[in-house]
Every structure is written in C-alpha cells, then in structure tokens.
Design a protein around this motif. Structure first.
Motif, PDB file in Angstrom:
ATOM      1  N   ASN A  90      -0.482  -7.664   9.006  1.00 28.38           N
ATOM      2  CA  ASN A  90      -1.639  -6.766   9.023  1.00 28.38           C
ATOM      3  C   ASN A  90      -2.338  -6.929  10.362  1.00 28.38           C
ATOM      4  O   ASN A  90      -2.810  -8.013  10.688  1.00 28.38           O
ATOM      5  N   ILE A  91      -2.407  -5.834  11.136  1.00 30.62           N
ATOM      6  CA  ILE A  91      -2.942  -5.957  12.506  1.00 30.62           C
ATOM      7  C   ILE A  91      -4.258  -5.225  12.734  1.00 30.62           C
ATOM      8  O   ILE A  91      -4.761  -5.247  13.859  1.00 30.62           O
ATOM      9  N   ARG A  92      -4.853  -4.623  11.704  1.00 31.01           N
ATOM     10  CA  ARG A  92      -6.060  -3.849  11.996  1.00 31.01           C
ATOM     11  C   ARG A  92      -7.228  -4.041  11.050  1.00 31.01           C
ATOM     12  O   ARG A  92      -8.340  -3.665  11.382  1.00 31.01           O
ATOM     13  N   ASP A  93      -7.012  -4.526   9.843  1.00 33.52           N
ATOM     14  CA  ASP A  93      -8.134  -4.627   8.910  1.00 33.52           C
ATOM     15  C   ASP A  93      -9.196  -5.570   9.453  1.00 33.52           C
ATOM     16  O   ASP A  93      -8.885  -6.606  10.042  1.00 33.52           O
ATOM     17  N   LEU A  94     -10.458  -5.205   9.252  1.00 30.67           N
ATOM     18  CA  LEU A  94     -11.575  -5.981   9.787  1.00 30.67           C
ATOM     19  C   LEU A  94     -11.821  -7.274   9.022  1.00 30.67           C
ATOM     20  O   LEU A  94     -12.470  -8.179   9.537  1.00 30.67           O
ATOM     21  N   ALA A  95     -11.312  -7.373   7.806  1.00 30.96           N
ATOM     22  CA  ALA A  95     -11.469  -8.588   7.002  1.00 30.96           C
ATOM     23  C   ALA A  95     -10.207  -8.790   6.165  1.00 30.96           C
ATOM     24  O   ALA A  95      -9.630  -7.805   5.674  1.00 30.96           O
ATOM     25  N   PRO A  96      -9.780 -10.033   5.983  1.00 32.18           N
ATOM     26  CA  PRO A  96      -8.581 -10.265   5.170  1.00 32.18           C
ATOM     27  C   PRO A  96      -8.759  -9.795   3.728  1.00 32.18           C
ATOM     28  O   PRO A  96      -7.785  -9.436   3.075  1.00 32.18           O
ATOM     29  N   GLU A  97      -9.992  -9.757   3.246  1.00 29.97           N
ATOM     30  CA  GLU A  97     -10.233  -9.293   1.883  1.00 29.97           C
ATOM     31  C   GLU A  97      -9.833  -7.827   1.712  1.00 29.97           C
ATOM     32  O   GLU A  97      -9.330  -7.440   0.656  1.00 29.97           O
ATOM     33  N   ASN A  98     -10.038  -7.017   2.750  1.00 27.16           N
ATOM     34  CA  ASN A  98      -9.617  -5.613   2.697  1.00 27.16           C
ATOM     35  C   ASN A  98      -8.103  -5.513   2.563  1.00 27.16           C
ATOM     36  O   ASN A  98      -7.589  -4.714   1.782  1.00 27.16           O
ATOM     37  N   ALA A  99      -7.398  -6.321   3.355  1.00 29.69           N
ATOM     38  CA  ALA A  99      -5.944  -6.309   3.312  1.00 29.69           C
ATOM     39  C   ALA A  99      -5.442  -6.814   1.962  1.00 29.69           C
ATOM     40  O   ALA A  99      -4.502  -6.255   1.387  1.00 29.69           O
ATOM     41  N   ALA A 100      -6.074  -7.856   1.433  1.00 28.92           N
ATOM     42  CA  ALA A 100      -5.666  -8.405   0.138  1.00 28.92           C
ATOM     43  C   ALA A 100      -5.874  -7.382  -0.978  1.00 28.92           C
ATOM     44  O   ALA A 100      -5.033  -7.255  -1.879  1.00 28.92           O
ATOM     45  N   ALA A 101      -6.967  -6.644  -0.924  1.00 32.92           N
ATOM     46  CA  ALA A 101      -7.228  -5.614  -1.934  1.00 32.92           C
ATOM     47  C   ALA A 101      -6.169  -4.519  -1.861  1.00 32.92           C
ATOM     48  O   ALA A 101      -5.686  -4.037  -2.894  1.00 32.92           O
ATOM     49  N   PHE A 102      -5.803  -4.119  -0.650  1.00 29.92           N
ATOM     50  CA  PHE A 102      -4.754  -3.117  -0.450  1.00 29.92           C
ATOM     51  C   PHE A 102      -3.452  -3.597  -1.094  1.00 29.92           C
ATOM     52  O   PHE A 102      -2.783  -2.845  -1.807  1.00 29.92           O
ATOM     53  N   GLU A 103      -3.081  -4.856  -0.847  1.00 34.87           N
ATOM     54  CA  GLU A 103      -1.846  -5.400  -1.417  1.00 34.87           C
ATOM     55  C   GLU A 103      -1.914  -5.437  -2.946  1.00 34.87           C
ATOM     56  O   GLU A 103      -0.949  -5.056  -3.617  1.00 34.87           O
ATOM     57  N   ARG A 104      -3.020  -5.904  -3.478  1.00 30.14           N
ATOM     58  CA  ARG A 104      -3.178  -5.956  -4.940  1.00 30.14           C
ATOM     59  C   ARG A 104      -3.029  -4.565  -5.561  1.00 30.14           C
ATOM     60  O   ARG A 104      -2.333  -4.396  -6.562  1.00 30.14           O
ATOM     61  N   ASP A 105      -3.677  -3.580  -4.950  1.00 37.89           N
ATOM     62  CA  ASP A 105      -3.639  -2.214  -5.478  1.00 37.89           C
ATOM     63  C   ASP A 105      -2.234  -1.627  -5.475  1.00 37.89           C
ATOM     64  O   ASP A 105      -1.941  -0.717  -6.259  1.00 37.89           O
ATOM     65  N   ARG A 106      -1.378  -2.111  -4.606  1.00 37.89           N
ATOM     66  CA  ARG A 106      -0.028  -1.547  -4.479  1.00 37.89           C
ATOM     67  C   ARG A 106       1.064  -2.475  -5.004  1.00 37.89           C
ATOM     68  O   ARG A 106       2.243  -2.224  -4.819  1.00 37.89           O
ATOM     69  N   GLY A 107       0.693  -3.578  -5.617  1.00 36.77           N
ATOM     70  CA  GLY A 107       1.679  -4.470  -6.228  1.00 36.77           C
ATOM     71  C   GLY A 107       2.509  -5.267  -5.244  1.00 36.77           C
ATOM     72  O   GLY A 107       3.625  -5.679  -5.559  1.00 36.77           O
ATOM     73  N   VAL A 108       1.975  -5.503  -4.049  1.00 39.54           N
ATOM     74  CA  VAL A 108       2.705  -6.268  -3.036  1.00 39.54           C
ATOM     75  C   VAL A 108       2.610  -7.750  -3.396  1.00 39.54           C
ATOM     76  O   VAL A 108       1.517  -8.295  -3.499  1.00 39.54           O
TER      77      VAL A 108
END
Length: 168
Positions: free
Chosen positions: A88-106
């Motif tokens: 992940n090279i652009r999200d301003l906070a790791p929590e945003n990236a983690a939420a994205f992954e959770r929402d998509r089953g990564v």
C-alpha cells in the motif's frame, strides 16, 4: 481519467522476463498495515505475487476481488509454493488500508509504505503507476510485471504457474 485522485493509471502492459535476463533478487521489508514486520526475503522458495495498491484507486478496488480469488485458487492448486503480498503506497493511515482489506476479504499481508520506498527495490521493474502486480520467481527475482489492473484471474494464475513450472 482519474479526476482529482492524483494518480496515473497503468497501461495494462504485461512484461515477462526471461530467466537469463532477470535482475538481482528483490529485498523488500517493512511493517504491514496491521503493524507486523514482514520481510519478502523470508518467502524465498515460493513464487510471490506483489500487488501495489491504494484504497482510493478505482482500478485497485476493482481488481482486489480477483486477486483474492487467484490467491485462493493458487493456494489450493499449489499449497506452500505461492505467497501474495500487497504494498500500500498511498493511504494516509494504515487503518484506512486495513479497513479496505477487511471489506474485500483480503487475508494476505500488505506492507504499509506511503513513501513508496519499497518500490525502489524493484529496480527497472518499479511500476510507474498503480495498480501494478509483479510475480517474483522462487529466487526472489522479478519474473513478470502487469503494469495496470490485472486483466483476468486466469492471466495472473497462468503467469504464476509458468514461474513455478520453471523450477519444477
């Protein structure tokens, strides 16, 4: 094309690198979006799929379910021979990236690298845009690059299977 999201979409080109033309092994390490350490060199001996993404990237959002499906298929077909890692090279906070992954089953790890330092380790194959997906051979060298969205699950699975067949 991307409105005010300030990124350049990939061309969709697929580059396969002949075994004899591959560069030095990739050495990327850092902290995942969940705060855990990850060193890609620990995955040597496996084909590694590296996917460069950002939760605000439309094509990244579209291709993520396909990547999850490819990981599931390859995990069934090639257990212990394939690993998936996001960067992940652009999200301003790791929590945003983690939420994205959770929402998509990564369920595979993603390095959190908002400064894109890890891409420098990819040498000539550092993607100029996102999304981008690279396949590393079991020695850790770039064997293939998809510059842009993965065109299909079948394309990605075939690239990985071709890399695995080289070492069979």
């Amino acid at each position: 094309g991307t409105g005010d999201l300030e990124y350049v979409g990939g061309s969709g080109a697929i580059v396969q690198v002949a075994t004899e033309k591959r560069q030095d092994p990739v050495e990327i390490s850092g902290t995942t979006v969940q705060g855990e350490p990850l060193d890609v060199t620990d995955l040597r001996g496996k084909a590694v799929v590296l996917n460069v993404w950002w939760s605000g990237c439309g094509p990244c959002r579209t291709e993520m379910p396909m990547l999850v499906d490819a990981e599931d298929q390859l995990g069934e077909d090639q257990p212990d021979r394939v690993a998936f890692v996001g960067i992940n090279i652009r999200d301003l906070a790791p929590e945003n990236a983690a939420a994205f992954e959770r929402d998509r089953g990564v369920d595979y790890p993603s390095l959190y690298d908002p400064g894109s330092e890890s891409l420098l380790a990819l040498g000539d194959y550092a993607p100029p845009s996102m999304p981008a997906t690279l396949v590393l051979d079991p020695d850790g060298r770039v064997a293939a690059l998809i510059n842009g969205p993965v065109p299909s699950k079948g394309t990605l699975v075939t690239l990985v299977e071709d890399v695995l067949a080289e070492s069979a």
